[in-house]
Design an enzyme around this catalytic site. Sequence first.
Site, PDB file in Angstrom:
ATOM      1  N   ARG A 188      35.130  44.594  -8.530  1.00  0.00           N
ATOM      2  CA  ARG A 188      34.987  43.873  -7.743  1.00  0.00           C
ATOM      3  C   ARG A 188      36.705  42.973  -8.456  1.00  0.00           C
ATOM      4  NH1 ARG A 188      36.007  40.886 -12.595  1.00  0.00           N
ATOM      5  NH2 ARG A 188      35.562  39.466 -11.762  1.00  0.00           N
ATOM      6  N   GLY A 189      37.497  42.049  -7.608  1.00  0.00           N
ATOM      7  CA  GLY A 189      38.768  41.209  -7.743  1.00  0.00           C
ATOM      8  C   GLY A 189      39.425  41.903  -6.997  1.00  0.00           C
ATOM      9  N   ALA A 190      40.292  41.312  -6.009  1.00  0.00           N
ATOM     10  CA  ALA A 190      41.233  41.596  -5.224  1.00  0.00           C
ATOM     11  C   ALA A 190      42.104  42.962  -5.593  1.00  0.00           C
ATOM     12  CB  ALA A 190      42.143  41.007  -4.944  1.00  0.00           C
TER      13      ALA A 190
ATOM     14  N   ARG B 158      34.393  45.472   2.574  1.00  0.00           N
ATOM     15  CA  ARG B 158      34.160  43.770   2.162  1.00  0.00           C
ATOM     16  C   ARG B 158      35.573  42.823   3.310  1.00  0.00           C
ATOM     17  NH1 ARG B 158      33.836  41.335  -3.432  1.00  0.00           N
ATOM     18  NH2 ARG B 158      33.738  39.308  -3.178  1.00  0.00           N
TER      19      ARG B 158
ATOM     20  N   GLN C  90      30.013  34.787 -14.200  1.00  0.00           N
ATOM     21  CA  GLN C  90      31.405  35.785 -14.239  1.00  0.00           C
ATOM     22  C   GLN C  90      32.297  35.453 -15.979  1.00  0.00           C
ATOM     23  OE1 GLN C  90      31.292  33.804 -11.626  1.00  0.00           O
ATOM     24  NE2 GLN C  90      31.107  35.137 -10.130  1.00  0.00           N
TER      25      GLN C  90
ATOM     26  N   ASP D 106      42.284  32.628  -6.621  1.00  0.00           N
ATOM     27  CA  ASP D 106      42.019  33.799  -5.520  1.00  0.00           C
ATOM     28  C   ASP D 106      43.115  33.476  -4.282  1.00  0.00           C
ATOM     29  OD1 ASP D 106      39.202  33.015  -6.482  1.00  0.00           O
ATOM     30  OD2 ASP D 106      39.381  34.973  -5.051  1.00  0.00           O
TER      31      ASP D 106
ATOM     32  N   ASN E  53      40.182  28.395  -5.745  1.00  0.00           N
ATOM     33  CA  ASN E  53      39.389  29.466  -6.942  1.00  0.00           C
ATOM     34  C   ASN E  53      38.312  28.945  -7.576  1.00  0.00           C
ATOM     35  OD1 ASN E  53      40.611  30.855 -10.017  1.00  0.00           O
ATOM     36  ND2 ASN E  53      39.586  29.512 -10.941  1.00  0.00           N
ATOM     37  N   LYS E  54      37.397  29.782  -8.491  1.00  0.00           N
ATOM     38  CA  LYS E  54      36.247  29.123  -8.347  1.00  0.00           C
ATOM     39  C   LYS E  54      36.078  27.771  -8.559  1.00  0.00           C
ATOM     40  CE  LYS E  54      34.359  32.524  -9.087  1.00  0.00           C
ATOM     41  NZ  LYS E  54      33.088  33.039  -7.570  1.00  0.00           N
TER      42      LYS E  54
END
Lengths: 364, 364
Positions: free
Chosen positions: A53-55, A90, A202, A243, A253-254
């Site tokens: 995960r993570g761009a 995705r 996370q 993001d 962001n989150k």
Amino acid sequence: MKIDGKAWRSIWVQPDGWSVGIIDQTKLPHAFITARLASASEASHAIKSMMVRGAPLIGATAAYGLCFALREDASDNALNRAYAFLLAARPTAINLRWALDEMRNLLLPLPPAQRVEAGYATAAKICDDDVAICENIGVHGLRLIEDAARDNPEREVNILTHCNAGWLATVDWGTALAPIYMAHDAGVNVHVWVDETRPRNQGAALTAWELGKHGVPHTIIADNAGGHLMQHARVDMCIVGTDRTTARGDVCNKIGTYLKALAAHDNGVPFYVALPSTTIDWTIEDGIASIPIEERAPEEMTRITGRTANGDLCDVDIAAPGSPAGNYAFDVTPARLVSGLITERGVCAASSTAMLELFPERGK
Amino acid sequence: MKIDGKAWRSIWVQPDGWSVGIIDQTKLPHAFITARLASASEASHAIKSMMVRGAPLIGATAAYGLCFALREDASDNALNRAYAFLLAARPTAINLRWALDEMRNLLLPLPPAQRVEAGYATAAKICDDDVAICENIGVHGLRLIEDAARDNPEREVNILTHCNAGWLATVDWGTALAPIYMAHDAGVNVHVWVDETRPRNQGAALTAWELGKHGVPHTIIADNAGGHLMQHARVDMCIVGTDRTTARGDVCNKIGTYLKALAAHDNGVPFYVALPSTTIDWTIEDGIASIPIEERAPEEMTRITGRTANGDLCDVDIAAPGSPAGNYAFDVTPARLVSGLITERGVCAASSTAMLELFPERGK
């Protein structure tokens, strides 16, 4: 970064010279298990199931996935099929499309016989470029931490972070954590307040794990606790990832990032956002009005995976049975609450003017 | 309030006329189990083990615990021994001491033969007085909700709350939830955003449970989500409880309350605090400087109890193994962020002047 003293990246070519190793991040922090990817379907599955995960890491994994497909069939048709197949893993991940476009644009003009070798070289370059970008973010952010250390030479620099913007989300270094790793490695006395980051945890699961494995002092706290710590001068700065950042510096962001930015602002604590400039969306200004916020499955709120006393993994339901839950994945922090953007080119204010000074090629 | 249509209090005298029934709140929300208390040690154990929690309910339980002791021995010595024994169950609970003082001051002057009957009468009065206070808080808060409903007649009134300030924490009605129950019962279309309230999850476990059982529409959200919802006008007001309010209106409440108050302020959402005036500490002004914040066991952050697929309860570890955790139980919301205090005498601004107008007997 290091795991118990040994250097790792989050993705690597195996000793066989062609298959790829990853860390199965779905098992973290409960178990450290690596997996071998050797086909486009395995790469797609690793992305879909969030083993990676993570761009940046998703993009790198897809690039190698394309190489695996080309080893079996390097024709135009096969290349286009593998492109579409991997992109579907995705579909909303912008960096996934970017990496696959890079690969296809470079490989399609080549004769099929040269595509495998060129593909591996490009995938490796995508990885190395990401490492270089994160390293530069680290270098620029390091100065901010060193300044804070100079202001308070007798005590540690306390940095609060939210979610995971560490090396597990990139190929190495991370974004928000890159300056922290550099400071730690340079001997600066840093301590990290790690927001648990509900609902997917996370922070407690990934950020605490990677900081611990590298040896960086840290403490997991509830997402609720940051404001209290800032009121009592126990946070010197916040550094978070993002993001998507708008052209005027609004930061998506989150979920929960906005609340920490409010507390930082209320207590005079600098609030920095670390980002590769590729995540700046130059087409939009107002993040709150323009960025749609993903709503995810309510079960991420009401069910959690943990280790039982005998070490088995177990899913348990934690909320009142039958109560509905809402799961908003991101929020937008307005630019007015952001002290600075830490990019690979340097640190700038969260404003159109300052951002265009650093990235003049984006000016009209 | 109601559980599946039947009215309950959180503590009641059993049909035998002397023993007391409680809801074992350590089992909520996973199981609804009542327990019978029939001795001072059982009452002390219920308080210590948090089968009962919330200041008013702890006080009421201790009052009945004293009655149980007097049934066995109504002498001065026995009364003083039971007082000390019950006080030790949770030495920092101000309301526990208050209830025991009420009981002892009233009973000691009486002849031992009259103490049991007078004790039960006093314990019942402590309970009824608490219900009356909460009901009055409800009546005053109801007007605020009705006003909001009038402002937006086509849609529901969305109220965000943090932690559990419901009937489970009192004898009935609750503090923050009392106005919500009254609004719901009066036919106002209310919907409650229930903050999960990490680390002890009192929102997802207790508030969601009691709202659900009474039939009040609600949605559990991560503690991180409130700011995002307020940015998008999905919260009409916040109502929270408090453990202690200072003479100028600083509010000490469950960790994370401050972050929600900041978001409410930033988005023009009214932020109300519901409280019985007994929780106002008239001796201090500056809550941030003067109120020590309890740090609790890190395991409350890193371990969680839930239901497995087959319905068993199971404790699981959820954080990176070996990572330290900090567990700050409360924070202080400065008066400037509080729109109003909802007390049993009415609603007032969070300021010395307004508070003294409502409670003139506290003026010097």
